[in-house]
Design an enzyme around this catalytic site. Structure first.
Site, PDB file in Angstrom:
ATOM      1  N   ASP A   1       9.889   7.866  15.094  1.00 27.93           N
ATOM      2  CA  ASP A   1       8.613   7.454  14.491  1.00 27.93           C
ATOM      3  C   ASP A   1       8.550   5.928  14.605  1.00 27.93           C
ATOM      4  O   ASP A   1       9.312   5.229  13.940  1.00 27.93           O
ATOM      5  CB  ASP A   1       8.575   7.902  13.020  1.00 27.93           C
ATOM      6  CG  ASP A   1       7.333   7.407  12.283  1.00 27.93           C
ATOM      7  OD1 ASP A   1       6.402   6.895  12.945  1.00 27.93           O
ATOM      8  OD2 ASP A   1       7.298   7.523  11.040  1.00 27.93           O
TER       9      ASP A   1
ATOM     10  N   ASP B   1       6.669  -4.481  12.019  1.00 28.00           N
ATOM     11  CA  ASP B   1       7.009  -5.072  10.715  1.00 28.00           C
ATOM     12  C   ASP B   1       8.516  -5.333  10.621  1.00 28.00           C
ATOM     13  O   ASP B   1       8.948  -6.365  10.094  1.00 28.00           O
ATOM     14  CB  ASP B   1       6.575  -4.144   9.581  1.00 28.00           C
ATOM     15  CG  ASP B   1       5.059  -4.042   9.485  1.00 28.00           C
ATOM     16  OD1 ASP B   1       4.375  -4.985   9.923  1.00 28.00           O
ATOM     17  OD2 ASP B   1       4.566  -3.016   8.983  1.00 28.00           O
TER      18      ASP B   1
ATOM     19  N   SER C   1      15.043   1.016  13.256  1.00 26.27           N
ATOM     20  CA  SER C   1      13.995   1.508  12.342  1.00 26.27           C
ATOM     21  C   SER C   1      13.189   2.645  12.963  1.00 26.27           C
ATOM     22  O   SER C   1      12.740   3.534  12.245  1.00 26.27           O
ATOM     23  CB  SER C   1      13.060   0.379  11.925  1.00 26.27           C
ATOM     24  OG  SER C   1      12.140   0.081  12.948  1.00 26.27           O
TER      25      SER C   1
ATOM     26  N   ALA D   1       4.357  -5.648   2.401  1.00 26.96           N
ATOM     27  CA  ALA D   1       5.506  -5.018   1.744  1.00 26.96           C
ATOM     28  C   ALA D   1       6.540  -4.576   2.771  1.00 26.96           C
ATOM     29  O   ALA D   1       7.750  -4.747   2.560  1.00 26.96           O
ATOM     30  CB  ALA D   1       5.031  -3.829   0.908  1.00 26.96           C
TER      31      ALA D   1
ATOM     32  N   SER E   1       0.822  -1.216   0.000  1.00 29.85           N
ATOM     33  CA  SER E   1       0.000   0.000   0.000  1.00 29.85           C
ATOM     34  C   SER E   1       0.852   1.261   0.000  1.00 29.85           C
ATOM     35  O   SER E   1       2.043   1.217   0.304  1.00 29.85           O
ATOM     36  CB  SER E   1      -0.889   0.047   1.250  1.00 29.85           C
ATOM     37  OG  SER E   1      -1.730  -1.067   1.324  1.00 29.85           O
TER      38      SER E   1
HETATM   39  N1  LIG Z   1      10.153   2.627  22.297  1.00 28.80           N
HETATM   40  C1  LIG Z   1      10.854   1.573  21.853  1.00 28.80           C
HETATM   41  N2  LIG Z   1      12.151   1.412  22.211  1.00 28.80           N
HETATM   42  C2  LIG Z   1      12.879   0.367  21.769  1.00 28.80           C
HETATM   43  N3  LIG Z   1      12.387  -0.595  20.965  1.00 28.80           N
HETATM   44  C3  LIG Z   1      11.101  -0.498  20.581  1.00 28.80           C
HETATM   45  C4  LIG Z   1      10.256   0.577  20.996  1.00 28.80           C
HETATM   46  N4  LIG Z   1       9.038   0.406  20.430  1.00 28.80           N
HETATM   47  C5  LIG Z   1       9.126  -0.729  19.706  1.00 28.80           C
HETATM   48  N5  LIG Z   1      10.348  -1.281  19.792  1.00 28.80           N
HETATM   49  C6  LIG Z   1      10.832  -2.521  19.147  1.00 28.80           C
HETATM   50  O1  LIG Z   1       9.928  -2.877  18.139  1.00 28.80           O
HETATM   51  C7  LIG Z   1       9.367  -4.177  18.394  1.00 28.80           C
HETATM   52  C8  LIG Z   1       7.922  -4.180  17.985  1.00 28.80           C
HETATM   53  O2  LIG Z   1       7.254  -3.154  18.690  1.00 28.80           O
HETATM   54  P1  LIG Z   1       5.736  -3.284  19.170  1.00 28.80           P
HETATM   55  O3  LIG Z   1       5.603  -4.380  20.146  1.00 28.80           O
HETATM   56  O4  LIG Z   1       5.311  -1.921  19.598  1.00 28.80           O
HETATM   57  O5  LIG Z   1       5.027  -3.757  17.836  1.00 28.80           O
HETATM   58  P2  LIG Z   1       3.786  -3.149  17.072  1.00 28.80           P
HETATM   59  O6  LIG Z   1       2.751  -2.692  18.060  1.00 28.80           O
HETATM   60  O7  LIG Z   1       3.398  -4.169  16.079  1.00 28.80           O
HETATM   61  O8  LIG Z   1       4.455  -1.902  16.371  1.00 28.80           O
HETATM   62  P3  LIG Z   1       3.866  -0.910  15.293  1.00 28.80           P
HETATM   63  O9  LIG Z   1       2.385  -1.176  15.213  1.00 28.80           O
HETATM   64  O10 LIG Z   1       4.230   0.451  15.839  1.00 28.80           O
HETATM   65  O11 LIG Z   1       4.604  -1.239  14.055  1.00 28.80           O
HETATM   66  C9  LIG Z   1       9.590  -4.420  19.873  1.00 28.80           C
HETATM   67  O12 LIG Z   1       9.718  -5.798  20.114  1.00 28.80           O
HETATM   68  C10 LIG Z   1      10.891  -3.675  20.120  1.00 28.80           C
HETATM   69  O13 LIG Z   1      11.980  -4.469  19.767  1.00 28.80           O
HETATM   70  K   LIG Z   2      10.035   4.298  11.475  1.00 29.79           K
END
Ligand SMILES: Nc1ncnc2c1ncn2[C@@H]1O[C@H](COP(=O)(O)OP(=O)(O)OP(=O)(O)O)[C@@H](O)[C@H]1O
Ligand SMILES: [K+]
Length: 301
Positions: free
Chosen positions: A236, A242, A272, A42, A11
């Site tokens: 961000d 992902d 990321s 993607a 998307s």
């Molecule tokens: N504030 C943070 N600091 C360090 N690592 C983070 C943070 N937020 C996310 N991560 C990393 O990213 C991974 C995935 O984050 P999260 O559990 O928030 O997944 P999500 O809710 O699917 O994320 P999103 O929907 O924002 O893509 C976590 O396991 C961690 O390794």
């Molecule tokens: K990002």
């Protein structure tokens, strides 16, 4: 090189920034506009490809101008697009994101992403059986997700199921995934009657729960384990999940251990979230190696 098949959405994100949201019938002047590439499928494909996997994307785009850009973005990231089909009767998938007051509201239009069906999966049976790892998420019709997981299970192909965005899923399907990777709110949607500890213990070495800055939880068959995240200042967090999924897929199919693969995923995700956009900050393997947290024993094939 790891042959990986990512089946999912492709998307465009249309991101508008504004000081306030318009009322019904009102026109206001916003402060910014950007388009970025997205779609969970993607995004996960790009995360894996940048880390060195040989990725085949399966999905559908519209035969509009956005579809061409979406395909070009995949090939720019060295992803095979032989199994990405253009359709004429739906627009390419899009997410319309408004950011105001530090919060976003999103209208997602699946469009072409919903045009993939179970017969398409059956027609790809041989290609799927040839993959070392299949990765799938919830931005496809659920019957298509079910078909993919059933097919992988019967064919003994490893499959990572990222059940995002949250929706109900039959237990019999979850059980057939090699790994499934909800975040906290998706976990509660999947298991409304279970505590996190109960869920982890029920699916040892299979349920991998991402908890943002709190890191990742799983059960190793003997006890519950927490693998901490890396401490960073997020810019961000779009695409964090992902990136984790794409990187974990590369590591685990390279033969790294569960703990190592989760740390590898956490490190990629932490890099990321220090850049804008879902795909903007996804690291290459070279960028991972530059990190002070990269471990010499991590061996990506
Ligand atoms: N504030 C943070 N600091 C360090 N690592 C983070 C943070 N937020 C996310 N991560 C990393 O990213 C991974 C995935 O984050 P999260 O559990 O928030 O997944 P999500 O809710 O699917 O994320 P999103 O929907 O924002 O893509 C976590 O396991 C961690 O390794
Ligand atoms: K990002």
């Amino acid at each position: 090189m790891n042959k990986m098949m990512v089946i999912g959405s492709i998307s465009t994100d249309f991101v508008v920034t504004t000081d306030k949201r318009p009322e019904v019938g009102e026109t206001i002047t916003g402060t910014g506009f950007e388009t970025t590439f997205g779609g969970k499928g993607a995004n996960q494909a790009v995360a894996s490809a940048r880390l060195g996997a040989d990725v085949y994307m399966v999905g559908t785009v519209g035969s509009d101008i956005f579809g061409k850009e979406l395909l070009l973005n995949l090939t720019t990231n060295k992803i095979h697009t032989d199994y990405v089909e253009p359709v004429t009767y739906e627009p390419s998938g899009s997410a319309h994101i408004t950011i105001a007051d530090g919060d976003n509201s999103i209208v997602y239009i699946p469009g072409a992403n919903n045009e993939i069906d179970t017969s398409r999966i059956q027609s790809l049976k041989e290609a799927i059986q040839f993959a070392q790892m299949v990765v799938v998420q919830n931005e496809l019709p659920q019957e298509v997700v079910d078909e993919i997981i059933e097919l992988c299970f019967e064919s003994n192909v490893k499959v990572i199921y990222n059940p995002a965005p949250a929706r109900e899923v039959q237990q019999s399907i979850l059980e057939k995934a090699t790994y499934f990777t909800p975040n906290e709110s998706e976990f509660h949607q999947l298991f409304p009657d279970m505590t996190i500890s109960e869920g982890l213990a029920k699916y040892p070495n299979q349920l991998i729960l991402t908890m943002g800055s709190k890191g990742v939880y799983y059960h190793d068959g003997e006890s519950e384990k927490q693998i901490p995240s890396y401490k960073v200042q997020p810019v961000d967090t779009t695409g964090a999940g992902d990136t984790f999924n794409g990187a974990f897929a590369v590591a685990i199919s390279s033969g790294m251990s569960m703990d190592e693969s989760i740390r590898f995923g956490n490190l990629a995700a932490s890099l990321s979230i220090q850049k804008f956009g879902a795909q903007g900050g996804m690291p290459s393997l070279a960028e991972m190696k530059e990190s002070e947290h990269f471990e010499k024993t991590w061996n990506i094939k």
